[in-house]
Design an enzyme around this catalytic site. Structure first.
Site, PDB file in Angstrom:
ATOM      1  N   TYR A 166       0.848  -1.198   0.000  1.00 33.58           N
ATOM      2  CA  TYR A 166       0.000   0.000   0.000  1.00 33.58           C
ATOM      3  C   TYR A 166       0.870   1.230   0.000  1.00 33.58           C
ATOM      4  O   TYR A 166       1.820   1.327   0.764  1.00 33.58           O
ATOM      5  CB  TYR A 166      -0.920   0.023   1.237  1.00 33.58           C
ATOM      6  CG  TYR A 166      -2.366   0.028   0.809  1.00 33.58           C
ATOM      7  CD1 TYR A 166      -2.913   1.180   0.249  1.00 33.58           C
ATOM      8  CD2 TYR A 166      -3.155  -1.109   0.899  1.00 33.58           C
ATOM      9  CE1 TYR A 166      -4.227   1.184  -0.204  1.00 33.58           C
ATOM     10  CE2 TYR A 166      -4.453  -1.107   0.442  1.00 33.58           C
ATOM     11  CZ  TYR A 166      -4.988   0.044  -0.112  1.00 33.58           C
ATOM     12  OH  TYR A 166      -6.269   0.039  -0.584  1.00 33.58           O
ATOM     13  N   ASP A 173      -6.718  13.702 -25.072  1.00 36.66           N
ATOM     14  CA  ASP A 173      -6.855  12.313 -24.642  1.00 36.66           C
ATOM     15  C   ASP A 173      -6.278  11.437 -25.751  1.00 36.66           C
ATOM     16  O   ASP A 173      -6.940  11.175 -26.752  1.00 36.66           O
ATOM     17  CB  ASP A 173      -8.326  11.979 -24.382  1.00 36.66           C
ATOM     18  CG  ASP A 173      -8.510  10.565 -23.858  1.00 36.66           C
ATOM     19  OD1 ASP A 173      -7.544   9.781 -23.910  1.00 36.66           O
ATOM     20  OD2 ASP A 173      -9.631  10.252 -23.406  1.00 36.66           O
ATOM     21  N   ARG A 213      -2.527  -2.542 -18.359  1.00 30.86           N
ATOM     22  CA  ARG A 213      -3.744  -1.726 -18.269  1.00 30.86           C
ATOM     23  C   ARG A 213      -3.551  -0.680 -17.188  1.00 30.86           C
ATOM     24  O   ARG A 213      -3.365  -1.005 -16.018  1.00 30.86           O
ATOM     25  CB  ARG A 213      -4.949  -2.597 -17.926  1.00 30.86           C
ATOM     26  CG  ARG A 213      -5.173  -3.742 -18.893  1.00 30.86           C
ATOM     27  CD  ARG A 213      -6.571  -4.278 -18.812  1.00 30.86           C
ATOM     28  NE  ARG A 213      -7.452  -3.410 -19.545  1.00 30.86           N
ATOM     29  CZ  ARG A 213      -7.641  -3.477 -20.871  1.00 30.86           C
ATOM     30  NH1 ARG A 213      -7.008  -4.374 -21.589  1.00 30.86           N
ATOM     31  NH2 ARG A 213      -8.466  -2.649 -21.466  1.00 30.86           N
ATOM     32  N   GLU A 242      -0.388   4.920  -0.552  1.00 27.35           N
ATOM     33  CA  GLU A 242      -1.111   6.173  -0.801  1.00 27.35           C
ATOM     34  C   GLU A 242      -0.154   7.350  -0.671  1.00 27.35           C
ATOM     35  O   GLU A 242       0.682   7.385   0.234  1.00 27.35           O
ATOM     36  CB  GLU A 242      -2.262   6.321   0.197  1.00 27.35           C
ATOM     37  CG  GLU A 242      -3.431   5.407  -0.141  1.00 27.35           C
ATOM     38  CD  GLU A 242      -4.609   5.580   0.812  1.00 27.35           C
ATOM     39  OE1 GLU A 242      -4.487   6.325   1.799  1.00 27.35           O
ATOM     40  OE2 GLU A 242      -5.653   4.962   0.543  1.00 27.35           O
ATOM     41  N   LYS A 279      -2.788   0.601 -24.880  1.00 31.68           N
ATOM     42  CA  LYS A 279      -3.207   0.500 -26.283  1.00 31.68           C
ATOM     43  C   LYS A 279      -1.950   0.515 -27.158  1.00 31.68           C
ATOM     44  O   LYS A 279      -1.131  -0.400 -27.016  1.00 31.68           O
ATOM     45  CB  LYS A 279      -4.222   1.596 -26.576  1.00 31.68           C
ATOM     46  CG  LYS A 279      -5.482   1.429 -25.690  1.00 31.68           C
ATOM     47  CD  LYS A 279      -6.553   2.471 -25.901  1.00 31.68           C
ATOM     48  CE  LYS A 279      -7.699   2.260 -24.912  1.00 31.68           C
ATOM     49  NZ  LYS A 279      -8.737   3.316 -25.011  1.00 31.68           N
ATOM     50  N   THR A 339      -4.206   6.239 -21.749  1.00 35.37           N
ATOM     51  CA  THR A 339      -4.075   4.892 -21.214  1.00 35.37           C
ATOM     52  C   THR A 339      -2.660   4.420 -21.540  1.00 35.37           C
ATOM     53  O   THR A 339      -1.963   5.014 -22.370  1.00 35.37           O
ATOM     54  CB  THR A 339      -5.070   3.901 -21.848  1.00 35.37           C
ATOM     55  OG1 THR A 339      -4.849   3.896 -23.262  1.00 35.37           O
ATOM     56  CG2 THR A 339      -6.512   4.299 -21.557  1.00 35.37           C
TER      57      THR A 339
HETATM   58  C1  LIG Z   1      -9.727   3.671 -24.128  1.00 37.00           C
HETATM   59  C2  LIG Z   1     -10.009   5.099 -23.934  1.00 37.00           C
HETATM   60  C3  LIG Z   1     -10.311   5.627 -22.670  1.00 37.00           C
HETATM   61  C4  LIG Z   1     -10.656   4.787 -21.478  1.00 37.00           C
HETATM   62  O1  LIG Z   1      -9.761   3.909 -21.050  1.00 37.00           O
HETATM   63  P1  LIG Z   1     -10.193   2.736 -20.048  1.00 37.00           P
HETATM   64  O2  LIG Z   1      -8.863   2.280 -19.588  1.00 37.00           O
HETATM   65  O3  LIG Z   1     -10.954   1.759 -20.855  1.00 37.00           O
HETATM   66  O4  LIG Z   1     -11.010   3.336 -18.944  1.00 37.00           O
HETATM   67  C5  LIG Z   1     -10.451   6.995 -22.544  1.00 37.00           C
HETATM   68  N1  LIG Z   1     -10.318   7.803 -23.599  1.00 37.00           N
HETATM   69  C6  LIG Z   1     -10.065   7.329 -24.833  1.00 37.00           C
HETATM   70  C7  LIG Z   1      -9.941   8.282 -25.973  1.00 37.00           C
HETATM   71  C8  LIG Z   1      -9.915   5.975 -25.048  1.00 37.00           C
HETATM   72  O5  LIG Z   1      -9.690   5.519 -26.278  1.00 37.00           O
END
Ligand SMILES: *Cc1c(COP(=O)(O)O)cnc(C)c1O
Length: 422
Positions: free
Chosen positions: A56, A202, A237, A58, A231, A228
């Protein structure tokens, strides 16, 4: 799964182990075209499954609410330094549990419930968390949404500017989940400046392309970069928020204690490894190969009579509009799955059908590129997609089975990172 690969799991919980084993086989034998997925390296897998899990922590490195952080602090500090170096930013927070909570932290940092926020509409290619109605971000905030032009499938920056100046949103999100074209961060920056809005890029989908120099970077143009890590960046993740120094405190406070408790240290370790991998010349080559493959696949699909939203792609992602093929997206996606080609059905801009039964299929090249497939393979991939969609229209199951066998043959020759060789 061989018992030698996960011996304790096989011994303790053979039922669960059998599910994992089946998933390993599925991932090995199928052509995975979901553009938000990838194969992490064995090193990332190992880092993500360590005893860092047990701790942990925090707070932030050097400022924790629990003792015994000698090693955890080094892990997190390393991940932060690598993120800053790779993306050229002043500040990085590597603690968000995933992309959606990362975006929620951005709202918490800069907006109050009821404030107006602006993002791309979900059916146009935006993300739920950019203020779309069914998301908390669309019910706690007043979401106003932009889209793409009907004819071109491209963002109309003049329309975005008009909306921003009319609404003066607290936050503007650019980026999305089904955008096949390059995002003009400078154009968004000048709009946000005029409207007095905080601009968030994003880049969840394209972070790996940015890291590898295959898509322009938002660094220097935007207030906050949200991404994220799982991807195109090919990490575990998780998520990261990056920003200029002036926003560092607000972002950190929003993530912890604003939204989260203890960070997932085993994930932080996996992120650190992925960032190290992404800084290597081989990853630059990977990112460019992802784009080259997507362009080649798009061209091969166009040759076979498919309609593509915006007419093609600049990045890793292709959105196929099946309206002209008379096969709805869901029917096509399920048939492709039976043919060993894993995709997701997706709305296309101005889709006349419902989101749960839309007109499109979304595909991408991050995973197949991780396996080493190149542009020379893309006509074959397009051919399989074409045959499977035709078979879906006719209900021709033997044709789908034939494609599945051919796919498995090629996949056997291109073993995926992180999977057992068999
Ligand atoms: C995949 C994605 C997210 C969310 O990610 P999670 O890990 O699934 O919560 C947010 N914004 C965009 C543009 C994404 O492609």
């Amino acid at each position: 799964m061989s018992a030698s690969r996960h011996p304790a799991l096989c011994a303790t919980d053979p039922e669960l182990a059998s599910f994992v084993a089946a998933e390993e086989v599925l991932q090995a034998q199928t052509l995975r075209l979901i553009p938000s997925e990838n194969y992490v390296s064995a090193a990332v897998l190992e880092a993500s499954g360590t005893v860092l899990q047990n701790k942990y922590s925090e707070g932030y490195p050097g400022r924790r609410y629990y003792e015994g952080q000698q090693n955890i602090d080094r892990v997190e500090a390393l991940a932060v330094e690598r993120a800053k170096g790779l993306f050229g930013v002043d500040h990085a927070n590597v603690q968000p549990y995933s992309g959606s909570p990362a975006n929620l932290a951005v709202y918490l940092a800069f907006a109050k419930p009821g404030d107006t926020v602006m993002g791309m509409a979900l059916p146009m290619g935006g993300h739920l968390t950019h203020g779309w109605g069914v998301s908390a971000t669309g019910s706690w905030f007043r979401g106003v949404q932009y889209g793409v032009q009907a004819g071109t499938g491209l963002i109309d920056y003049d329309a975005v500017r008009d909306l921003a100046l009319a609404e003066r949103p607290k936050l503007i999100f650019c980026g999305g989940t089904a955008l096949p074209r390059t995002i003009d961060f400078a154009a968004f920056a000048s709009i946000a400046e005029e409207a007095g809005s905080i601009l968030v890029a994003d880049v969840a989908h394209i972070a790996g392309l940015i890291a590898g120099g295959a898509h322009p970077s938002p660094a220097g143009h935007v207030d906050v970069i949200s991404t994220t890590t799982h991807k195109t960046l090919r990490g575990p993740r998780g998520a990261m928020l990056m920003c200029r120094e002036e926003h560092a405190k607000a972002i950190d406070k929003a993530v912890f204690p604003g939204l989260q408790g203890g960070p997932h240290n085993q994930t932080t370790a996996g992120i650190a490894v992925a960032l190290h991998e992404a800084a290597q010349p081989s990853f630059t080559a990977y990112a460019h190969a992802v784009v080259a493959n997507a362009k080649a696949l798009a061209a091969a699909l166009l040759e076979r009579g498919f309609d593509l939203v915006s007419g093609g792609t600049d990045n890793h992602l292709i959105l196929i509009d099946l309206t002209g093929k008379d096969v709805p997206g869901k029917v096509a996606a399920k048939a492709l799955d039976r043919a060993g080609i894993v995709v997701n059905y997706n709305t296309v801009p101005f889709d006349p059908r419902k989101p749960f039964d839309p007109s499109g299929v979304r595909i991408g090249t991050p995973s197949l590129t991780s396996r080493g497939l190149g542009v020379a393979h893309m006509p074959q991939v397009a051919d399989w997609i074409s045959r499977a969609v035709d078979a879906a229209a006719k209900g021709d199951e033997p044709a789908l089975a034939a494609v599945r066998a051919e796919v498995a043959d090629l996949m056997a020759a291109f073993p995926a990172p992180g999977l057992p060789l068999s």
